[in-house]
Design a protein around this motif. Structure first.
Motif, mmCIF file in Angstrom:
data_model
loop_
_atom_site.group_PDB
_atom_site.id
_atom_site.type_symbol
_atom_site.label_atom_id
_atom_site.label_comp_id
_atom_site.label_asym_id
_atom_site.label_seq_id
_atom_site.Cartn_x
_atom_site.Cartn_y
_atom_site.Cartn_z
ATOM 1 N N GLU A 9 0.819 -1.219 0.000
ATOM 2 C CA GLU A 9 0.000 0.000 0.000
ATOM 3 C C GLU A 9 0.850 1.265 0.000
ATOM 4 O O GLU A 9 0.306 2.369 -0.007
ATOM 5 C CB GLU A 9 -0.943 0.006 1.207
ATOM 6 C CG GLU A 9 -0.263 0.200 2.555
ATOM 7 C CD GLU A 9 0.207 -1.111 3.167
ATOM 8 O OE1 GLU A 9 0.565 -1.104 4.354
ATOM 9 O OE2 GLU A 9 0.203 -2.127 2.439
ATOM 10 N N ASP A 10 2.175 1.125 0.002
ATOM 11 C CA ASP A 10 3.049 2.298 -0.010
ATOM 12 C C ASP A 10 3.024 2.922 -1.414
ATOM 13 O O ASP A 10 3.542 2.350 -2.378
ATOM 14 C CB ASP A 10 4.475 1.910 0.376
ATOM 15 C CG ASP A 10 5.363 3.131 0.570
ATOM 16 O OD1 ASP A 10 5.667 3.794 -0.437
ATOM 17 O OD2 ASP A 10 5.745 3.416 1.723
ATOM 18 N N ALA A 49 15.593 -7.700 -11.333
ATOM 19 C CA ALA A 49 15.539 -6.803 -10.181
ATOM 20 C C ALA A 49 14.094 -6.404 -9.880
ATOM 21 O O ALA A 49 13.676 -6.334 -8.712
ATOM 22 C CB ALA A 49 16.387 -5.569 -10.449
ATOM 23 N N TYR A 50 13.293 -6.147 -10.919
ATOM 24 C CA TYR A 50 11.875 -5.802 -10.744
ATOM 25 C C TYR A 50 11.132 -6.948 -10.066
ATOM 26 O O TYR A 50 10.398 -6.745 -9.088
ATOM 27 C CB TYR A 50 11.264 -5.486 -12.111
ATOM 28 C CG TYR A 50 9.759 -5.305 -12.104
ATOM 29 C CD1 TYR A 50 9.198 -4.062 -11.863
ATOM 30 C CD2 TYR A 50 8.906 -6.384 -12.352
ATOM 31 C CE1 TYR A 50 7.812 -3.890 -11.875
ATOM 32 C CE2 TYR A 50 7.530 -6.224 -12.365
ATOM 33 C CZ TYR A 50 6.989 -4.972 -12.120
ATOM 34 O OH TYR A 50 5.617 -4.819 -12.121
ATOM 35 N N HIS A 51 11.312 -8.161 -10.573
ATOM 36 C CA HIS A 51 10.581 -9.310 -10.027
ATOM 37 C C HIS A 51 10.932 -9.553 -8.566
ATOM 38 O O HIS A 51 10.052 -9.887 -7.757
ATOM 39 C CB HIS A 51 10.878 -10.556 -10.858
ATOM 40 C CG HIS A 51 10.268 -10.532 -12.228
ATOM 41 N ND1 HIS A 51 8.923 -10.372 -12.443
ATOM 42 C CD2 HIS A 51 10.830 -10.634 -13.463
ATOM 43 C CE1 HIS A 51 8.672 -10.393 -13.742
ATOM 44 N NE2 HIS A 51 9.814 -10.542 -14.384
ATOM 45 N N LEU A 52 12.192 -9.380 -8.203
ATOM 46 C CA LEU A 52 12.604 -9.613 -6.817
ATOM 47 C C LEU A 52 11.890 -8.668 -5.855
ATOM 48 O O LEU A 52 11.471 -9.067 -4.767
ATOM 49 C CB LEU A 52 14.123 -9.448 -6.693
ATOM 50 C CG LEU A 52 14.960 -10.593 -7.284
ATOM 51 C CD1 LEU A 52 16.447 -10.236 -7.253
ATOM 52 C CD2 LEU A 52 14.702 -11.889 -6.529
ATOM 53 N N VAL A 53 11.738 -7.409 -6.283
ATOM 54 C CA VAL A 53 11.053 -6.443 -5.420
ATOM 55 C C VAL A 53 9.563 -6.758 -5.356
ATOM 56 O O VAL A 53 8.964 -6.782 -4.267
ATOM 57 C CB VAL A 53 11.268 -4.999 -5.916
ATOM 58 C CG1 VAL A 53 10.471 -4.014 -5.061
ATOM 59 C CG2 VAL A 53 12.748 -4.633 -5.883
ATOM 60 N N VAL A 54 8.935 -7.036 -6.499
ATOM 61 C CA VAL A 54 7.495 -7.306 -6.530
ATOM 62 C C VAL A 54 7.166 -8.539 -5.684
ATOM 63 O O VAL A 54 6.159 -8.560 -4.965
ATOM 64 C CB VAL A 54 7.004 -7.486 -7.984
ATOM 65 C CG1 VAL A 54 5.557 -7.984 -8.017
ATOM 66 C CG2 VAL A 54 7.108 -6.166 -8.744
ATOM 67 N N GLU A 55 8.009 -9.555 -5.740
ATOM 68 C CA GLU A 55 7.763 -10.774 -4.955
ATOM 69 C C GLU A 55 7.813 -10.516 -3.451
ATOM 70 O O GLU A 55 7.206 -11.252 -2.669
ATOM 71 C CB GLU A 55 8.792 -11.836 -5.338
ATOM 72 C CG GLU A 55 8.554 -12.434 -6.720
ATOM 73 C CD GLU A 55 9.743 -13.245 -7.204
ATOM 74 O OE1 GLU A 55 10.710 -13.404 -6.404
ATOM 75 O OE2 GLU A 55 9.717 -13.706 -8.358
ATOM 76 N N LEU A 71 6.644 -7.822 -1.950
ATOM 77 C CA LEU A 71 5.563 -6.955 -1.494
ATOM 78 C C LEU A 71 4.589 -7.722 -0.620
ATOM 79 O O LEU A 71 4.232 -8.873 -0.910
ATOM 80 C CB LEU A 71 4.819 -6.356 -2.700
ATOM 81 C CG LEU A 71 5.625 -5.400 -3.590
ATOM 82 C CD1 LEU A 71 4.775 -4.926 -4.760
ATOM 83 C CD2 LEU A 71 6.143 -4.214 -2.804
ATOM 84 N N THR A 72 4.161 -7.080 0.443
ATOM 85 C CA THR A 72 3.222 -7.717 1.381
ATOM 86 C C THR A 72 1.977 -6.845 1.554
ATOM 87 O O THR A 72 2.059 -5.631 1.480
ATOM 88 C CB THR A 72 3.905 -7.901 2.760
ATOM 89 O OG1 THR A 72 4.319 -6.625 3.243
ATOM 90 C CG2 THR A 72 5.093 -8.824 2.660
ATOM 91 N N PRO A 73 0.805 -7.447 1.774
ATOM 92 C CA PRO A 73 0.600 -8.887 1.874
ATOM 93 C C PRO A 73 0.671 -9.611 0.530
ATOM 94 O O PRO A 73 0.933 -10.799 0.461
ATOM 95 C CB PRO A 73 -0.796 -8.990 2.483
ATOM 96 C CG PRO A 73 -1.483 -7.734 2.021
ATOM 97 C CD PRO A 73 -0.427 -6.673 2.017
ATOM 98 N N GLU A 74 0.453 -8.891 -0.581
ATOM 99 C CA GLU A 74 0.608 -9.443 -1.913
ATOM 100 C C GLU A 74 0.765 -8.296 -2.895
ATOM 101 O O GLU A 74 0.341 -7.171 -2.631
ATOM 102 C CB GLU A 74 -0.590 -10.314 -2.303
ATOM 103 C CG GLU A 74 -1.911 -9.553 -2.353
ATOM 104 C CD GLU A 74 -3.071 -10.458 -2.737
ATOM 105 O OE1 GLU A 74 -2.847 -11.676 -2.858
ATOM 106 O OE2 GLU A 74 -4.184 -9.931 -2.917
ATOM 107 N N PRO A 75 1.384 -8.540 -4.038
ATOM 108 C CA PRO A 75 1.593 -7.451 -5.004
ATOM 109 C C PRO A 75 0.274 -6.941 -5.565
ATOM 110 O O PRO A 75 -0.673 -7.716 -5.730
ATOM 111 C CB PRO A 75 2.431 -8.106 -6.111
ATOM 112 C CG PRO A 75 2.956 -9.371 -5.519
ATOM 113 C CD PRO A 75 1.962 -9.804 -4.497
ATOM 114 N N VAL A 121 0.544 -8.329 -13.250
ATOM 115 C CA VAL A 121 0.261 -8.488 -14.677
ATOM 116 C C VAL A 121 1.409 -7.930 -15.511
ATOM 117 O O VAL A 121 1.866 -8.570 -16.478
ATOM 118 C CB VAL A 121 -1.072 -7.802 -15.043
ATOM 119 C CG1 VAL A 121 -1.227 -7.678 -16.566
ATOM 120 C CG2 VAL A 121 -2.236 -8.576 -14.464
ATOM 121 N N LEU A 122 1.893 -6.753 -15.181
ATOM 122 C CA LEU A 122 3.003 -6.158 -15.928
ATOM 123 C C LEU A 122 4.226 -7.066 -15.923
ATOM 124 O O LEU A 122 4.941 -7.172 -16.927
ATOM 125 C CB LEU A 122 3.367 -4.796 -15.346
ATOM 126 C CG LEU A 122 2.427 -3.634 -15.641
ATOM 127 C CD1 LEU A 122 2.884 -2.383 -14.906
ATOM 128 C CD2 LEU A 122 2.361 -3.363 -17.139
#
Length: 940
Positions: A493-494, A519-525, A527-531, A537-538
């Protein structure tokens, strides 16, 4: 003085922009040189009456007509016959030719002789006689400006003259402000209300004098000026040179202040107070204005509006219960004349009564506050969020800047400035303002504090749109995401984190490299509680859609379904980006068009560009090529205006690929090469991939299959789909065709295997069709090729992709003709030809027509007969012959002799433009304008 001074401020060209029709009508009424006539030009202050009079006088002089000019002067309006003196002073010598009674009356009226004031009728007759003498039988034009300031005595005489000029060869034209004429001002002279400039003319006038205005400022000025030429030319001079987002109430130049402010200053104090409340309130809501007036200790109420209404400054819309200023600049004059303390007091009163409208209340509190106040600053920050959610990025940016200015020293001030900078770079197109705000944010941050995410995101966008490269922008933004982890905690939610990841996705797309996306995927994974769904989708559709795109359909379904009535352009364009490589942009069109319309009216520039890109790409795929080119031109102009250089290549790609498909290969290839060069300088291979795609289409169109293969394999090598190169999907079918036609059969077949292995057919109906068609091109067996082509064309939904489908039909027809299935080849070839001709795809149409001729088909010449001209019996004979019956069988069925049947067929062939019985069925099927067979119902 002339009431707007427009003629003094403008050159001849500027003064007449948009006035052609007005001048033609006025000349027709004046009949200069054709007997004479009179007209009174009325209009609001600054509308250009003086400029129109100047043009009428100038054109008359150029035609050899004598012109007499005068203008009302405010401080002479109490001096009897002062205007008449202006007109007649050069011709006093002509008084000697008048009768003594008329001469003496006129000399006395003009102040050259003493005595009793002469009778007005005597003076009027004397002036008319003198003007006839001056004219000497030749045409004469009298021009009087600012009639509302002409002294009453002169006005009566001029009215007398104006009503009698017709037939005397004298023409009379005067100008006055609407609503300010007195009963004696030219009496019953026919009036002509000079309207404000129309939108197109106003835009031309503003653009001709201020070509460098930012789009947002230009739209705002056009709205505020309301077609008033003087306002269009004066308002920009009171703004800072690079103002992308003008203030809520525009400042007036000294000339406009004089023009509009004097009328406001003449009002009683109570009236000015009520007008000030209405001006700062902004909507004219009478309930709010009345409530705010009660909170002021100045003893004013709605009853004090009467003097303003009588002065034609404002009026009340009774049905809407709303106070409306007669011109937007009157509102500016009201605010401009108020002292700063008076304005703050009114803002405070408005904040007290707007408790149920948090966004407007916060804004008024901000304007009423002088010292730093964190409570007010926080309210403003919340209001900025509300503005963003309804799609007003410019308003949110402006509110955040005000919030930061009221923030006490500390981290909040820098954070708010950084978010304003991010909005300037990412949404509004205020790139120069974003740079300044970034500098201010860094100075406001406590020493040693890490750069905020919004600050880093804005910096990355500025790098991308400046002289930097993709790798630098990626490194800057990814490092900021990692270094601020303690602050954002990878919380989904940030807002700053989510905004940063969306920009990071764009940078990764530009870079088209697996390591960037990793690098993008590592950050998205993390994210809490979920992306958020759109980030998920992106990560699949925008990164490596050939391998992962199909897995996102279900999640994209939900996002697309939620767009109905969506007002936030950010969300619309983000979902559109997710839909791009799944060929689902058509489901975003309605929402994208709304974003474009908002952008044309000064809405968020970056979102406007994104929506234009999505519409262009969908138009290309679905055959809306003319619209695609038009929108691409619009997009390139917007990129130039707003400084979004990093996004111009999308529109150059659209231009290149459409021109290439239409046969303008040289221009197409040159444009593609320019994009490839830009991509190399900025480390943006994705842009080069798009350009190679366009070049491949151009090369295929002109039959240069080796060059087409070279461009296609520059995107992805034959036999593999390059990792994280989205456009590898879009060039795959081109690579296969170019490979087959240039003798590289093994490479083409390997590429088809790669497409099947990746499951590309599941991405969209377009790719499902193209995979089967590519396999058909590579098939060695004609029957297998025929089966695969039929399978490709039977793909549900494939008819949406007009150009791609027509290319498949062309390839199908070519293969069948070469397999000696000549009759069967004509149907797909004719269908392909019709589509290519409709699209203007000239080289492809020529290829299809050439194949059809080889299959025994010939195009009817203009004026030749067609199936609709067959007689009823000829039609029956032709239909039965096409079904396979012999002449004898037809004769038996129709009770004719077989010779008569043969004679009918002899007449039918040339009418249908064919040469054999085998071509009958196709010729009849191709006609949809023929009658149904006799005795059978017409199918609808």
């Amino acid at each position: 003085m002339a009431d707007g001074g427009v003629s003094g401020a403008l050159g001849a060209m500027d003064a007449l922009i948009g006035r052609g029709a007005d001048l033609r009508l006025l000349r027709a009424r004046l009949r200069v040189g054709a007997g004479g006539g009179a007209v009174l030009v009325a209009g609001e202050a600054g509308v250009g009456k003086s400029a129109v009079l100047d043009e009428l006088a100038g054109s008359a002089l150029a035609d050899g007509v004598r012109v007499l000019r005068a203008a009302g002067v405010e401080f002479e309006s109490g001096c009897g016959y002062s205007c008449l003196n202006q007109i007649l002073f050069p011709f006093l010598g002509g008084l000697e030719h008048l009768e003594a009674t008329l001469r003496d009356a006129l000399r006395t009226a003009l102040g050259f002789d003493g005595g009793r004031p002469p009778e007005p009728l005597l003076v009027s007759n004397a002036v008319l006689r003198l003007l006839q003498t001056v004219a000497g039988g030749e045409p004469l034009l009298i021009v009087v400006d600012d009639l509302h300031w002409v002294d009453p005595a002169s006005a009566r005489v001029l009215g007398f003259v104006a009503r009698r000029v017709t037939g005397l060869g004298i023409s009379f034209v005067a100008a006055a402000r609407s609503g300010e004429l007195r009963p004696h001002d030219c009496g019953a002279v026919p009036p002509y209300e000079l309207p404000p400039l129309d939108d197109e003319s106003a835009t031309r006038l503003l653009g001709s004098r201020f070509p460098g205005l930012a789009r947002g400022a230009r739209r705002r000025l056009l709205t505020e000026a309301g077609g008033n030429p003087l306002a269009l030319l004066e308002l920009p001079t009171a703004l800072p040179p690079d103002a992308a987002d003008p203030p809520a109430v525009l400042p007036l130049s000294s000339r406009l202040e004089t023009l509009f402010g004097a009328r406001v200053a003449a009002l009683p104090a109570a009236s000015r107070n009520v007008l000030l409340i209405a001006a700062l309130e902004g909507t004219g809501d009478l309930g709010v204005v009345r409530a705010a007036a009660r909170h002021l200790a100045r003893g004013c109420g709605l009853e004090d509006l009467a003097p303003a209404e009588r002065s034609r400054l404002a009026y009340i819309e009774e049905g809407a219960r709303r106070l409306t200023f007669r011109h937007p600049l009157i509102r500016s004059a009201v605010v401009g004349q108020a002292l700063s303390d008076e304005r703050r007091t009114v803002h405070a009163a408005l904040a007290q009564v707007l408790t149920d409208r948090p966004e407007r209340r916060a804004w008024h509190l901000g304007e009423a506050t002088l010292e730093p106040d964190e409570e007010v600053a926080a309210l403003l920050e919340h209001a900025a969020g509300l503005a963003l959610r309804r799609g007003d990025a410019a308003g949110a940016m402006r509110t955040l800047i005000r919030s930061a200015s009221l923030s006490p020293e500390g981290p909040h001030r820098g954070r708010r400035l950084a978010e304003a900078a991010y909005l300037g770079a990412e949404s509004t197109g205020a790139l120069s303002s974003a740079r300044r705000l970034l500098d201010d944010a860094r100075q406001a941050a406590p020493e040693g504090a890490a750069e905020s995410l919004h600050s880093a995101t804005a910096s990355a966008l500025l790098v991308l749109n400046g002289d930097g490269d993709v790798a630098t922008a990626h490194r800057l933004l990814h490092s900021a995401v990692e270094s601020t982890a303690a602050a954002h905690g990878y919380r989904a939610e940030d807002k700053a984190l989510v905004d940063a990841l969306h920009v990071l996705a764009v940078i990764c797309f530009f870079g088209a490299r697996p390591d960037l996306w990793r690098a993008y995927h590592l950050v998205v994974e993390r994210l809490t509680p979920e992306p958020p769904a759109i980030l998920s989708v992106l990560g699949r559709t925008f990164s490596d859609p050939a391998r992962t795109g199909a897995t996102a359909h279900a999640q994209l379904d939900v996002l697309l379904a939620s767009l109905g009535g969506e007002a936030d352009p950010v969300r619309v364009t983000r979902v559109g980006t997710g839909a791009l490589y799944l060929d689902r942009l058509g489901e975003v069109r309605e929402a994208a068009w709304q974003v474009v319309r908002t952008g044309r009216d000064g809405g968020p520039a970056r979102r406007y560009l994104s929506a234009l890109i999505h519409l262009c790409l969908d138009d290309y795929l679905t055959g809306g090529w003319d619209e695609a080119l038009e929108l691409a031109r619009e997009g390139l102009q917007a990129c130039e205006e707003h400084g979004y250089r990093a996004f111009a290549w999308y529109f150059l790609y659209i231009r290149s690929i459409v021109l290439g498909a239409r046969g303008q290969a040289d221009e197409s290839l040159a444009t593609a090469e320019s994009v490839i060069g830009w991509a190399a300088r900025h480390g943006a291979p994705c842009a080069a991939h798009y350009a190679h795609h366009a070049a491949a289409v151009a090369a295929l169109g002109r039959g240069d299959f080796a060059l087409a293969y070279e461009h296609a394999t520059a995107v992805s090598p034959a036999g593999t789909l390059a990792s994280h190169v989205p456009h590898a999907l879009w060039v795959a079918a081109h690579l296969v065709e170019a490979g087959v036609r240039s003798g590289r059969h093994a490479e083409a077949a390997a590429h088809v295997r790669a497409l099947r292995d990746a499951g590309v057919a599941a991405v969209s109906s377009r790719h499902a069709m193209l995979v089967e068609a590519s396999a058909a091109l590579c098939a060695e067996d004609d029957e297998e090729a025929r089966r695969l082509f039929a399978l490709a064309l039977a793909t549900p939904g494939s008819d949406r992709w007009r150009f791609d489908r027509a290319r498949v039909q062309l390839a199908y027809g070519e293969r069948m003709r070469r397999a000696r299935a000549t009759a069967e080849s004509r149907a797909p070839l004719r269908a392909a030809l019709a589509t290519f001709e409709d699209l203007g795809a000239r080289p492809w149409a020529e290829r299809a027509e050439k194949e059809l001729r080889a299959a025994g088909w010939s195009r009817r010449r203009p004026g030749s007969s067609n199936a609709a001209e067959l007689s009823a019996q000829e039609w029956e004979v032709a239909r039965l012959a096409a079904s396979g019956l012999t002449n004898k069988q037809i004769a038996e069925r129709l009770f004719l002799s077989h010779r008569t049947v043969g004679a009918h067929l002899y007449q039918v062939y040339p009418k249908l433009g064919i040469t054999s019985r085998a071509m009958l069925r196709d010729a009849l099927d191709a006609r949809d304008d023929v009658p149904p067979p006799r005795g059978e119902p017409e199918q609808r």
